[in-house]
Write a protein that holds these residues in place. Structure first.
Motif, short mmCIF file in Angstrom:
data_model
loop_
_atom_site.label_atom_id
_atom_site.label_comp_id
_atom_site.label_asym_id
_atom_site.label_seq_id
_atom_site.Cartn_x
_atom_site.Cartn_y
_atom_site.Cartn_z
N GLY A 82 -17.13 35.40 44.97
CA GLY A 82 -16.79 36.63 44.25
C GLY A 82 -15.62 37.35 44.89
O GLY A 82 -14.74 37.86 44.20
N SER A 83 -15.59 37.38 46.21
CA SER A 83 -14.48 38.02 46.92
C SER A 83 -13.18 37.27 46.68
O SER A 83 -12.12 37.89 46.48
N ILE A 84 -13.24 35.96 46.68
CA ILE A 84 -12.05 35.14 46.41
C ILE A 84 -11.53 35.46 45.00
O ILE A 84 -10.34 35.71 44.81
N ILE A 85 -12.42 35.46 44.02
CA ILE A 85 -12.03 35.72 42.64
C ILE A 85 -11.43 37.11 42.49
O ILE A 85 -10.38 37.29 41.87
N GLU A 86 -12.08 38.12 43.07
CA GLU A 86 -11.61 39.50 42.96
C GLU A 86 -10.23 39.68 43.59
O GLU A 86 -9.34 40.29 43.00
N ASN A 87 -10.03 39.14 44.78
CA ASN A 87 -8.74 39.32 45.45
C ASN A 87 -7.65 38.49 44.81
O ASN A 87 -6.49 38.91 44.79
N ARG A 88 -8.00 37.34 44.26
CA ARG A 88 -7.02 36.58 43.47
C ARG A 88 -6.59 37.39 42.24
O ARG A 88 -5.42 37.43 41.90
N ARG A 89 -7.56 38.03 41.61
CA ARG A 89 -7.25 38.83 40.42
C ARG A 89 -6.29 39.96 40.78
O ARG A 89 -5.32 40.22 40.07
N ARG A 90 -6.51 40.60 41.91
CA ARG A 90 -5.64 41.69 42.34
C ARG A 90 -4.21 41.18 42.60
O ARG A 90 -3.24 41.84 42.24
N ILE A 91 -4.11 40.02 43.24
CA ILE A 91 -2.78 39.44 43.51
C ILE A 91 -2.09 39.09 42.20
O ILE A 91 -0.92 39.41 42.00
N ARG A 92 -2.82 38.42 41.30
CA ARG A 92 -2.21 38.04 40.02
C ARG A 92 -1.78 39.26 39.22
O ARG A 92 -0.74 39.26 38.57
N ARG A 93 -2.57 40.33 39.27
CA ARG A 93 -2.21 41.56 38.56
C ARG A 93 -0.91 42.14 39.14
O ARG A 93 -0.03 42.57 38.39
N ALA A 94 -0.78 42.13 40.46
CA ALA A 94 0.46 42.62 41.09
C ALA A 94 1.64 41.75 40.69
O ALA A 94 2.73 42.26 40.37
N LEU A 95 1.45 40.43 40.65
CA LEU A 95 2.52 39.51 40.26
C LEU A 95 2.90 39.69 38.80
O LEU A 95 4.08 39.56 38.44
#
Length: 156
Positions: A82-95
């Motif tokens: 879940g932490s991996i998914i959430e932080n990936r989502r944050r990075i993708r949103r920034a990108l």
């Protein structure tokens, strides 16, 4: 009534929200001579620094949990994934909102991996040498929700 420039500079230290509101009003009404430019420029620079730090922190978390996932398979939990998914989502949103972050991400992945590797050692109590010295994950994999490193090579 628009406050005087000296009053506006004092607002910055006394009431940040009011300073923001006054500054926005001045910019919208094109009262450029009354804008507290020094503090406004500092705030804009700080915004960039905060965004960079946020991106780096999210990347470290993803890398940390990928390392723990790969090198402590018996301890895998839904919270790690879940932490991996959430932080990936944050990075993708920034990108997505600022595609130029992609270049920045590529420039800091090694530095962030070094931090994640040290933290993985501390959290797992495994020797540092267990974790590869260089980042073993491609940026595409780091950001791919279908990728989790594992024995079968495709992450699951």
């Amino acid at each position: 009534m628009i406050p005087s420039p000296s009053h506006i500079k004092q607002l910055y230290d006394r009431d940040y929200l009011q300073w923001l509101e006054v500054t926005i009003a001045q910019l919208r009404s094109r009262h450029y001579n009354d804008v507290d430019w020094d503090n406004l420029i500092e705030e804009i620079e700080d915004m960039g620094r905060r965004e960079r730090h946020s991106l780096e922190n999210n990347l470290v978390v993803v890398l940390l949990h990928l390392l723990k996932w790969e090198f402590q398979p018996k301890w895998r939990t839904g919270s790690w994934e879940g932490s991996i998914i959430e932080n990936r989502r944050r990075i993708r949103r920034a990108l997505k909102s600022s595609p130029s972050w992609q270049n920045y991400l590529a420039s800091v992945v090694d530095e962030c991996y070094t931090s994640a590797r040290k933290q993985a050692r501390a959290e797992t109590q495994l020797p540092l040498e267990v974790f590869p010295a260089a980042c073993p994950y491609a940026i595409a994999d780091i950001l791919n929700d279908d990728f989790l490193p594992g024995e079968d090579g495709n992450g699951r």
